[in-house]
Design a protein around this motif. Structure first.
Motif, PDB file in Angstrom:
ATOM      1  N   ILE A  23       0.291  -0.868   0.288  1.00 23.43           N
ATOM      2  CA  ILE A  23      -0.082  -0.457   0.316  1.00 23.43           C
ATOM      3  C   ILE A  23       0.907   1.083  -0.221  1.00 23.43           C
ATOM      4  O   ILE A  23       0.920   1.979  -0.355  1.00 23.43           O
ATOM      5  N   ALA A  24       2.099   1.169   0.758  1.00 21.94           N
ATOM      6  CA  ALA A  24       2.792   2.516   0.801  1.00 21.94           C
ATOM      7  C   ALA A  24       3.422   2.705  -0.550  1.00 21.94           C
ATOM      8  O   ALA A  24       3.240   3.626  -0.203  1.00 21.94           O
ATOM      9  N   VAL A  25       4.006   1.312  -0.956  1.00 22.08           N
ATOM     10  CA  VAL A  25       4.382   2.022  -3.147  1.00 22.08           C
ATOM     11  C   VAL A  25       3.230   2.428  -3.099  1.00 22.08           C
ATOM     12  O   VAL A  25       3.500   2.976  -4.577  1.00 22.08           O
ATOM     13  N   GLN A  26       2.487   2.027  -3.420  1.00 19.75           N
ATOM     14  CA  GLN A  26       1.080   2.303  -4.494  1.00 19.75           C
ATOM     15  C   GLN A  26       0.810   4.104  -4.461  1.00 19.75           C
ATOM     16  O   GLN A  26       0.200   4.292  -5.393  1.00 19.75           O
ATOM     17  N   ILE A  27       0.635   4.212  -3.102  1.00 16.86           N
ATOM     18  CA  ILE A  27      -0.003   5.356  -3.059  1.00 16.86           C
ATOM     19  C   ILE A  27       1.404   6.484  -2.937  1.00 16.86           C
ATOM     20  O   ILE A  27       0.915   7.569  -3.345  1.00 16.86           O
ATOM     21  N   ALA A  28       2.746   5.934  -2.844  1.00 13.78           N
ATOM     22  CA  ALA A  28       3.116   7.036  -3.281  1.00 13.78           C
ATOM     23  C   ALA A  28       3.341   6.883  -5.102  1.00 13.78           C
ATOM     24  O   ALA A  28       4.155   8.114  -5.610  1.00 13.78           O
ATOM     25  N   LEU A  29       3.368   5.536  -5.228  1.00 14.48           N
ATOM     26  CA  LEU A  29       3.360   5.426  -7.197  1.00 14.48           C
ATOM     27  C   LEU A  29       2.101   7.447  -8.203  1.00 14.48           C
ATOM     28  O   LEU A  29       2.578   7.677  -9.013  1.00 14.48           O
ATOM     29  N   ALA A  30       1.317   6.575  -6.929  1.00 16.91           N
ATOM     30  CA  ALA A  30      -0.223   7.481  -7.274  1.00 16.91           C
ATOM     31  C   ALA A  30       0.471   8.594  -7.196  1.00 16.91           C
ATOM     32  O   ALA A  30       0.354   9.887  -8.054  1.00 16.91           O
ATOM     33  N   ALA A  31       0.313   9.192  -6.160  1.00 17.10           N
ATOM     34  CA  ALA A  31       1.146  10.629  -5.605  1.00 17.10           C
ATOM     35  C   ALA A  31       2.120  10.958  -6.563  1.00 17.10           C
ATOM     36  O   ALA A  31       1.882  12.557  -7.329  1.00 17.10           O
ATOM     37  N   GLN A  32       2.889  10.524  -6.981  1.00 13.70           N
ATOM     38  CA  GLN A  32       4.196  10.595  -8.059  1.00 13.70           C
ATOM     39  C   GLN A  32       3.375  11.228  -9.311  1.00 13.70           C
ATOM     40  O   GLN A  32       3.686  12.002 -10.508  1.00 13.70           O
ATOM     41  N   ALA A  33       2.832  10.036  -9.801  1.00 17.49           N
ATOM     42  CA  ALA A  33       2.113   9.977 -11.047  1.00 17.49           C
ATOM     43  C   ALA A  33       0.744  11.504 -11.446  1.00 17.49           C
ATOM     44  O   ALA A  33       0.761  11.623 -12.641  1.00 17.49           O
ATOM     45  N   SER A  34       0.353  11.948 -10.528  1.00 15.62           N
ATOM     46  CA  SER A  34      -0.608  12.150  -9.844  1.00 15.62           C
ATOM     47  C   SER A  34       0.282  13.973 -10.634  1.00 15.62           C
ATOM     48  O   SER A  34      -0.564  15.147 -11.188  1.00 15.62           O
ATOM     49  N   GLY A  35       1.448  14.013 -10.186  1.00 12.87           N
ATOM     50  CA  GLY A  35       2.523  15.474 -10.387  1.00 12.87           C
ATOM     51  C   GLY A  35       3.070  15.819  -9.289  1.00 12.87           C
ATOM     52  O   GLY A  35       3.708  17.040  -9.313  1.00 12.87           O
ATOM     53  N   MET A  36       2.594  15.105  -8.539  1.00 15.09           N
ATOM     54  CA  MET A  36       3.442  15.740  -6.745  1.00 15.09           C
ATOM     55  C   MET A  36       5.024  14.954  -6.997  1.00 15.09           C
ATOM     56  O   MET A  36       5.000  13.566  -7.519  1.00 15.09           O
ATOM     57  N   SER A  37       5.924  15.740  -6.559  1.00 14.74           N
ATOM     58  CA  SER A  37       7.005  15.104  -6.158  1.00 14.74           C
ATOM     59  C   SER A  37       7.250  14.871  -5.186  1.00 14.74           C
ATOM     60  O   SER A  37       6.317  15.007  -3.737  1.00 14.74           O
ATOM     61  N   THR A  38       7.687  12.858  -4.805  1.00 20.27           N
ATOM     62  CA  THR A  38       7.163  12.325  -3.866  1.00 20.27           C
ATOM     63  C   THR A  38       8.256  11.304  -3.068  1.00 20.27           C
ATOM     64  O   THR A  38       8.999  11.031  -4.501  1.00 20.27           O
ATOM     65  N   ALA A  39       8.510  11.213  -2.516  1.00 21.49           N
ATOM     66  CA  ALA A  39       9.496  10.677  -1.819  1.00 21.49           C
ATOM     67  C   ALA A  39       8.565   9.553  -1.100  1.00 21.49           C
ATOM     68  O   ALA A  39       7.780   9.430  -0.419  1.00 21.49           O
ATOM     69  N   LEU A  40       9.417   8.001  -0.651  1.00 22.88           N
ATOM     70  CA  LEU A  40       9.262   6.878  -0.051  1.00 22.88           C
ATOM     71  C   LEU A  40      10.172   6.297   0.685  1.00 22.88           C
ATOM     72  O   LEU A  40      11.622   5.881  -0.064  1.00 22.88           O
ATOM     73  N   ALA A  41       9.880   6.628   1.894  1.00 21.38           N
ATOM     74  CA  ALA A  41      11.281   6.215   2.998  1.00 21.38           C
ATOM     75  C   ALA A  41      10.924   4.820   3.754  1.00 21.38           C
ATOM     76  O   ALA A  41       9.554   4.366   3.423  1.00 21.38           O
ATOM     77  N   ASP A  42      11.494   3.707   4.098  1.00 24.12           N
ATOM     78  CA  ASP A  42      11.111   2.637   4.188  1.00 24.12           C
ATOM     79  C   ASP A  42      11.677   2.343   5.741  1.00 24.12           C
ATOM     80  O   ASP A  42      13.163   2.660   6.093  1.00 24.12           O
ATOM     81  N   LEU A  43      11.212   2.907   6.795  1.00 26.66           N
ATOM     82  CA  LEU A  43      11.777   2.945   8.403  1.00 26.66           C
ATOM     83  C   LEU A  43      11.308   1.702   8.440  1.00 26.66           C
ATOM     84  O   LEU A  43      11.418   1.050  10.032  1.00 26.66           O
ATOM     85  N   ASP A  44      11.266   0.404   8.077  1.00 27.29           N
ATOM     86  CA  ASP A  44      10.998  -0.933   8.659  1.00 27.29           C
ATOM     87  C   ASP A  44      12.507  -1.317   8.444  1.00 27.29           C
ATOM     88  O   ASP A  44      12.455  -1.837   8.200  1.00 27.29           O
TER      89      ASP A  44
END
Length: 418
Positions: A166-187
């Motif tokens: 879910i974290a990966v997909q919502i980050a991809l969605a944000a980036q695809a919509s034109g928002m500059s997006t970072a995805l950090a892995d804190l696991d």
């Protein structure tokens, strides 16, 4: 000259006391107080977007402000809004705190209980400094950064509920919509973001753990970005799990502040095991998502997690958004029951159970290649719209408040009925 003063005080009683005393100062114009660090930064960013002259000359930061600690908040305000004089309000009058406050960029320190004379002196000095800086910079100086980005954490009630997906997909969605997006892995011990996106990168968040001042250049050296990750910038977990101990709450707060300054959207995979590092992230987040599946054991785990966050004063239940993953219409545990049991707000989007759509992309480690017509992907991207982390088309206001997308998420995807 009128001195505009913005108090940042989390405690309502302390706020009233400070505002009352400020109103007694000559030529002072105290603004209504803001109750947390996020509100302070957003308010300053909004004012800065209008004009340098719209910023208050003085900001008072109470020692108990949160979720970002007072000294770190002062440092961020000083970096992003250097023409604002910041004063720390504290009960600690030790020489060590004076030095720490000065190192963070504070222009003064007033001790509790407040005295009129000391407060007037500190405010006057900070205001004079602010006016001098603005005169030196001039009207055309570009010295302010834009508003801080939005931080969303995604945590799992227990292992295997689909947190990273879910974290990966919502980050991809944000980036695809034109928002500059970072995805950090804190696991930190078992992070799989890199595996889900089929990337290899020798740098990780551990490389930022010992750095006191994380500049954009330093951050860029550690982040992985490129077409292979759907243009989402990745800050990965360490390859060696034992190095997770090097990442503490202080370093996480600095990393998140740096990411927030650089990106419009910051999505953080917090895994399922709570530690000081991801606890700091959950506390700082604008939106905290908890993922569960519609079965008794996992819903109990979700309730247990919410209770743990509340006892540790990390996040209140009503401030948490629970997402039901692998939803089946005829299951006995429906989203309204999950909301009642956990005391959280359950997202209007439930992620349907259809692993067949996901299997090939999961096995290949290429979640960015998941087919657009897959109903699971559509639901996750609609969830991103509900969380307000994608660019939304402007919509007319409705009675009772501003529209957040109605029954559709971003990209015109209809939210599944729960």
């Amino acid at each position: 000259m009128t001195t505009r003063i913005l108090p940042a005080v989390g405690d309502a009683d302390a706020a009233r006391s400070i505002t009352t005393l400020l109103s007694q100062l000559p030529d002072a114009e105290p603004a209504p107080h803001v109750g947390d660090s996020t509100s302070l930064l957003d308010t300053l960013a909004q004012l800065a977007g209008e004009s340098l002259d719209e910023l208050p000359e003085v900001v008072l930061v109470h020692e108990r402000i949160g979720p970002v600690p007072a000294l770190e908040l002062i440092r961020e305000v000083a970096m992003r809004f250097p023409a604002v004089g910041v004063i720390l309000v504290t009960a600690d009058a030790s020489q060590g705190l004076y030095q720490a406050a000065a190192d963070s960029g504070a222009r003064g320190l007033v001790t509790l209980p407040l005295s009129y004379e000391e407060l007037a002196q500190r405010v006057q000095a900070a205001a004079a400094w602010s006016v001098g800086v603005r005169r030196h910079l001039g009207q055309g100086a570009d010295v302010l950064s834009g508003p801080g980005g939005r931080v969303v954490t995604v945590s799992g009630a227990k292992g295997g509920v689909g947190t990273t997906l879910i974290a990966v997909q919502i980050a991809l969605a944000a980036q695809a919509s034109g928002m500059s997006t970072a995805l950090a892995d804190l696991d930190l011990q078992a992070g799989d973001v890199a595996s889900y996106l089929d990337v290899q990168h020798r740098r990780s968040i551990v490389d930022l753990a010992g750095i006191q001042d994380i500049t954009p250049r330093v951050l860029q050296d550690v982040i992985y970005s490129g077409d292979k990750a759907g243009n989402v910038s990745l800050l990965l977990a360490p390859a060696d799990g034992e190095r997770a101990e090097e990442v503490n709450d202080r370093s996480v707060r600095q990393v998140i502040s740096a990411l927030r300054n650089k990106y419009q959207i910051v999505v953080i995979d917090c895994g399922t095991v709570l530690n000081t590092a991801n606890a700091a992230a959950i506390e700082m987040a604008d939106t905290s998502v908890l993922v569960t599946t519609p079965d008794v054991i996992t819903v109990r785990a979700a309730k247990r997690m919410v209770g743990l966050w509340n006892r540790l004063q990390i996040r209140k239940a009503e401030e948490t958004v629970t997402v039901v993953n692998r939803y089946i219409r005829n299951t006995e545990i429906q989203p309204p029951l999950v909301q009642k049991i956990t005391g959280t707000r359950v997202a209007g989007v439930a992620i349907p159970s259809n692993f067949k759509e996901l299997q090939s992309a999961v096995d290949a480690g290429r979640m960015q290649d998941l087919e657009a017509r897959a109903v699971v992907k559509q639901a996750m991207w609609a969830l991103a719209g509900e969380l307000d982390i994608v660019k939304q088309a402007e919509q007319p206001e409705r009675a009772g408040g501003r529209s957040k997308g109605g029954d559709r998420g971003s990209f015109g995807l209809r939210k599944p009925r729960s």
